[in-house]
Write an enzyme that holds these catalytic residues in place. Structure first.
Site, mmCIF file in Angstrom:
data_model
loop_
_atom_site.group_PDB
_atom_site.id
_atom_site.type_symbol
_atom_site.label_atom_id
_atom_site.label_comp_id
_atom_site.label_asym_id
_atom_site.label_seq_id
_atom_site.Cartn_x
_atom_site.Cartn_y
_atom_site.Cartn_z
ATOM 1 N N ASP A 1 0.862 -1.170 0.000
ATOM 2 C CA ASP A 1 0.000 0.000 0.000
ATOM 3 C C ASP A 1 0.909 1.233 0.000
ATOM 4 O OD1 ASP A 1 -2.281 1.673 0.401
ATOM 5 O OD2 ASP A 1 -1.816 1.704 2.539
ATOM 6 N N ASP B 1 -0.284 5.045 0.927
ATOM 7 C CA ASP B 1 -0.577 6.012 1.986
ATOM 8 C C ASP B 1 -0.465 5.368 3.364
ATOM 9 O OD1 ASP B 1 -1.511 8.447 0.432
ATOM 10 O OD2 ASP B 1 -2.774 6.876 -0.429
#
Length: 410
Positions: A187, A189
């Protein structure tokens, strides 16, 4: 007429344990002595801890074992070390089935936590066969080689204890797959980077508090991700596209991110980033960091302004898992040979699809669902789960001319 074994009967094996201050030549002296008796080395373990050596040897026994014992004791005495010679100790049987690597991370790692983890392992009849340190800073990481319990059972029991002790514990099956994983899917963020890109854009648009509230609810799993994304992006309508450059320039990578990518690239790993954020950011990140694959949502831009819409299919919870499978196929590996790292509810399918799903400073819902959790801010701790030590990382960097700050003296 049969006779019962006597005290002087020749044992099948001898266990020799030598301890004391380490110095060059200790191992050579011991084996040179054993060579005179023609024994077979059946098993061996040696560690050095703070310049103290522990050498364990399981050897076959010559016809007359006492002269060997006396010779080894003399060598130990000459070296100023202690030695024990135990008769008939061990027959080198295979370790019990159900073998796992249990990695424990702490900042600091207190003795009470190690005692509690070891106690829970013993409670289910499993055994710690070996312990090795993976790192001593910025976190302390140790790896336990455990046998006698299924990894799934260990994981469930130790996750609960880890929460009580405020440490992280990762349990992985001790098989070849652990050594062969070759795709890391991250991922972006709050995982690869600190903070949330959409909130940084919202700060330029003057709506950061409202966007942050929706983001937090979506990451907890309280809102459908696609609906929350649509609502948040709509608030960015009219924002000058130049804000994307300003946000990119302000990005801060998670501590250890570059080290992780650099080190694992040396070992042939491939990397992918899969984000519910925006390709205008992630594509640049991938190019700058040498990441092989990237998938994210594309913001619509017309006449230099954001329209408040995204183009194409949304990369949501299911879309992240779909991207992982696509990138694994492109890399020529199975899903089981992937590692996924994420923090939010929209990462859950991706973490589940991977061979090893790591919740990184994640929401409670995600920590419970993932294979393991890491709750320290250093992304490079992931490498300790793969059996790579801090010393190995720094040695590789030094060979490439990369200077690592000196660790604290402890």
């Amino acid at each position: 007429m049969s006779q019962s074994p006597g005290a002087d009967e020749r044992p099948k094996t001898l266990l020799i344990t030598l301890t004391g201050k380490d110095r060059p030549g200790v191992t050579s002296a011991v084996f040179s002595t054993l060579a005179r008796f023609g024994v077979e080395v059946i098993d061996i373990e040696q560690i050095v801890l703070r310049r103290r050596l522990v050498l364990g040897l399981l050897v076959s026994t010559p016809h007359e074992w006492k002269p060997l014992r006396d010779a080894i004791e003399k060598v130990a005495d000459d070296l100023g070390m202690n030695v024990e010679v135990e008769r008939g100790a061990g027959d080198n049987k295979p370790r019990p089935v159900g073998r796992s690597h249990v990695t424990v991370l702490g900042t600091p790692l207190r003795s009470a936590a190690v005692a509690a983890i070891a106690g829970r392992i013993a409670d289910i009849g499993a055994n710690i066969d070996r312990i090795e340190r993976m790192a001593r800073y910025p976190v302390t990481a140790i790896n336990l080689h455990v046998s006698g319990a299924a990894p799934e059972k260990l994981r469930a029991i130790l996750a609960e204890e880890a929460s009580h002790q405020n440490v992280d514990v990762a349990v992985q099956s001790a098989d070849l797959l652990r050594r062969g994983m070759r795709l890391i899917v991250m991922d972006v963020d709050s995982t690869l980077i600190q903070g949330e890109v959409i909130e940084m854009l919202a700060a330029h648009a003057g709506c950061e508090p409202e966007v942050a509230r929706v983001t937090e609810a979506a990451m907890r799993g309280d809102l459908d991700f696609t609906e929350s994304l649509t609502a948040r992006v709509a608030l960015l309508e009219g924002l000058d596209a130049g804000a994307l450059d300003l946000v990119y320039d302000a990005l801060v990578l998670a501590p250890g991110a570059r080290t992780t990518i650099r080190t694992l690239k040396r070992l042939g790993y491939r990397f992918a980033i899969v984000s519910g954020g925006f390709s205008q950011i992630t594509d640049r990140l991938a190019a700058d960091l040498g990441i092989d694959y990237a998938a994210a949502n594309e913001l619509e831009i017309v006449d230099g302004k954001l329209t408040g819409k995204v183009i194409g299919e949304v990369v949501d919870r299911a879309g992240k898992a779909k991207a992982l499978r696509r990138f694994a196929a492109a890399s020529g590996i199975t899903e089981g040979a992937t590692i996924a790292i994420g923090d939010g509810a929209n990462d859950l399918d991706m973490l589940s699809a991977a061979g090893l799903g790591i919740a990184f400073n994640a929401k409670p819902l995600v920590q419970k669902a993932a294979h393991t959790s890491v709750n320290v801010p250093y992304l490079d701790t992931v490498m300790y789960l793969l059996g790579i030590s801090r010393e190995e990382i720094e040695a590789a960097d030094a060979a490439a001319g990369i200077v690592t700050p000196a660790p604290p003296l402890v």
